[in-house]
Design an enzyme around this catalytic site. Structure first.
Site, PDB file in Angstrom:
ATOM      1  N   THR A 132       0.503  -1.100   0.304  1.00  0.00           N
ATOM      2  CA  THR A 132       0.001  -0.261  -0.035  1.00  0.00           C
ATOM      3  C   THR A 132       0.721   1.354  -0.030  1.00  0.00           C
ATOM      4  O   THR A 132       1.902   1.359   0.520  1.00  0.00           O
ATOM      5  CB  THR A 132      -1.177   0.193   1.080  1.00  0.00           C
ATOM      6  OG1 THR A 132      -1.407   0.965   1.703  1.00  0.00           O
ATOM      7  CG2 THR A 132      -0.488  -0.378   2.648  1.00  0.00           C
ATOM      8  N   TYR A 175      -1.904  -0.293  10.687  1.00  0.00           N
ATOM      9  CA  TYR A 175      -1.681  -0.735   9.278  1.00  0.00           C
ATOM     10  C   TYR A 175      -0.633  -0.850   8.752  1.00  0.00           C
ATOM     11  O   TYR A 175       0.106  -1.272   7.804  1.00  0.00           O
ATOM     12  CB  TYR A 175      -3.056  -0.307   8.844  1.00  0.00           C
ATOM     13  CG  TYR A 175      -3.458  -0.869   7.329  1.00  0.00           C
ATOM     14  CD1 TYR A 175      -4.090  -2.097   6.910  1.00  0.00           C
ATOM     15  CD2 TYR A 175      -2.939   0.702   6.236  1.00  0.00           C
ATOM     16  CE1 TYR A 175      -4.146  -2.035   5.309  1.00  0.00           C
ATOM     17  CE2 TYR A 175      -3.440   0.114   5.138  1.00  0.00           C
ATOM     18  CZ  TYR A 175      -4.055  -0.723   5.225  1.00  0.00           C
ATOM     19  OH  TYR A 175      -3.781  -1.176   3.213  1.00  0.00           O
TER      20      TYR A 175
END
Length: 339
Positions: A132, A175
């Protein structure tokens, strides 16, 4: 275990019931490949994707309802694999803030299980792992100016090309840490153990079979809420900019990366629509209104942890390596998604 030749064996997709996984599975099945989807089916709506795949492809699709946190299940899944894609993840920053241990177990430990299962094979199959843009943190050192309804970099090179892989990693939020750790483990296993693996650090992917929420899949979320006449919440001022990539362009990138193995193994690539496919949240609302004839109702709330005011992928490294370029414009993609 004997070597598995390219085109032989099974395409294994961890997280294959999700949005990206089901689109890739459909593509591979249309090519005549055997596909094994491994998914714990915990995300709401993904069972619809499995039914859709089964109706289209029948018994050539193999489904394992399993979790990457189960090392034995992972080992069983990859025994006859010729290609592996690892998309299984906890995907929301908000959830990672609420439950960091669960976030770590799924994203970091689950990825390590996949890597270990592949390392144990005599001839490991190639692996593509989806990371990501959050591994770059909030990009707080990036100087920005306001132009119309969007932020834009003051630096001309960044404005022209986006954020490259040379940007320092700067994890922010659990995250970001868990996906960043997994990202680095994949690269390390490629370098240390010779696994044919690459990392895609992805920007905003959108397209059919996506069940968007506020936390993930926001393009689809915006469109679905608008079509249903439901209100939307924007966090921050709405001038955040992202590059959008239609999922069929991403699937082409996956296939090209697999074909380029092992020449590109051990590398991370920023993958997105690039500078030619950017939109701010406010601009997307205008585009949705033009496409659907419905004006979304919008409320604003404060900025969220780790939210980047500007992120656009510099995809030149992957283009140089494989020749890939995105084809679907934002306007076409949003129109197709709304249709």
């Amino acid at each position: 275990m004997r070597p598995v030749a390219s085109g032989e064996g099974t395409v294994v997709i961890f997280g294959g019931a999700g949005f990206i996984g089901s689109n890739l599975a459909d593509h591979c099945l249309q090519e005549g490949r055997a596909v094994r989807v491994v998914d714990n089916v915990s995300r709401p709506g993904v069972e619809k994707n499995l039914r859709w795949l089964r109706e289209r492809h029948g018994e050539r699709l193999r489904i394992d309802v399993a979790d990457t946190r189960d090392l034995l299940a992972v080992r069983r899944a990859v025994r006859d694999a010729s290609e592996v894609f690892h998309f299984a993840a906890q995907v929301a920053v908000t959830h990672s803030l609420q439950s960091p241990l669960h976030d770590f177990d799924v994203n970091a430990r689950g990825t390590l299980h996949v890597l270990e299962a592949l390392r144990e094979l005599e001839t490991p199959p190639s692996l593509i792992f989806t990371s990501t843009n959050k591994v770059y943190g909030g990009l707080k050192g990036l100087e920005l100016a306001v132009r119309g309804q969007r932020y834009a970099p003051a630096d001309a090179q960044t404005l022209a090309h986006g954020i490259s892989e040379a940007c320092p990693l700067d994890f922010e939020s659990p995250y970001g840490c868990s996906k960043g750790a997994a990202d680095q483990y994949v690269l390390d296993y490629a370098r240390t153990f010779g696994l044919p693996a690459v990392v895609f650090r992805m920007s905003c992917i959108y397209g059919p079979r996506q069940f968007g929420t506020e936390d993930q899949g926001w393009v689809a979320h915006f469109l679905l809420r608008a079509l249903e006449g439901e209100p939307l919440t924007l966090y921050g001022d709405g001038m955040q900019v992202r590059d959008l990539l239609f999922v069929e362009d991403l699937v082409r990138a996956f296939r090209l990366a697999q074909q380029a193995m092992p020449r590109i193994q051990g590398r991370a690539f920023n993958i997105g629509g690039g500078p030619g496919r950017t939109v701010s949240l406010l601009e997307l609302l205008t585009l949705i209104q033009r496409s659907t004839g419905r004006e979304p109702r919008v409320a604003f709330e404060g900025w969220r942890t780790g939210d980047q005011r500007y992120y656009v992928s510099d995809t030149r490294a992957f283009t140089r390596a494989t020749g890939w370029m995105p084809r679907v414009s934002v306007e076409e993609g949003v129109s197709r998604l709304g249709g």
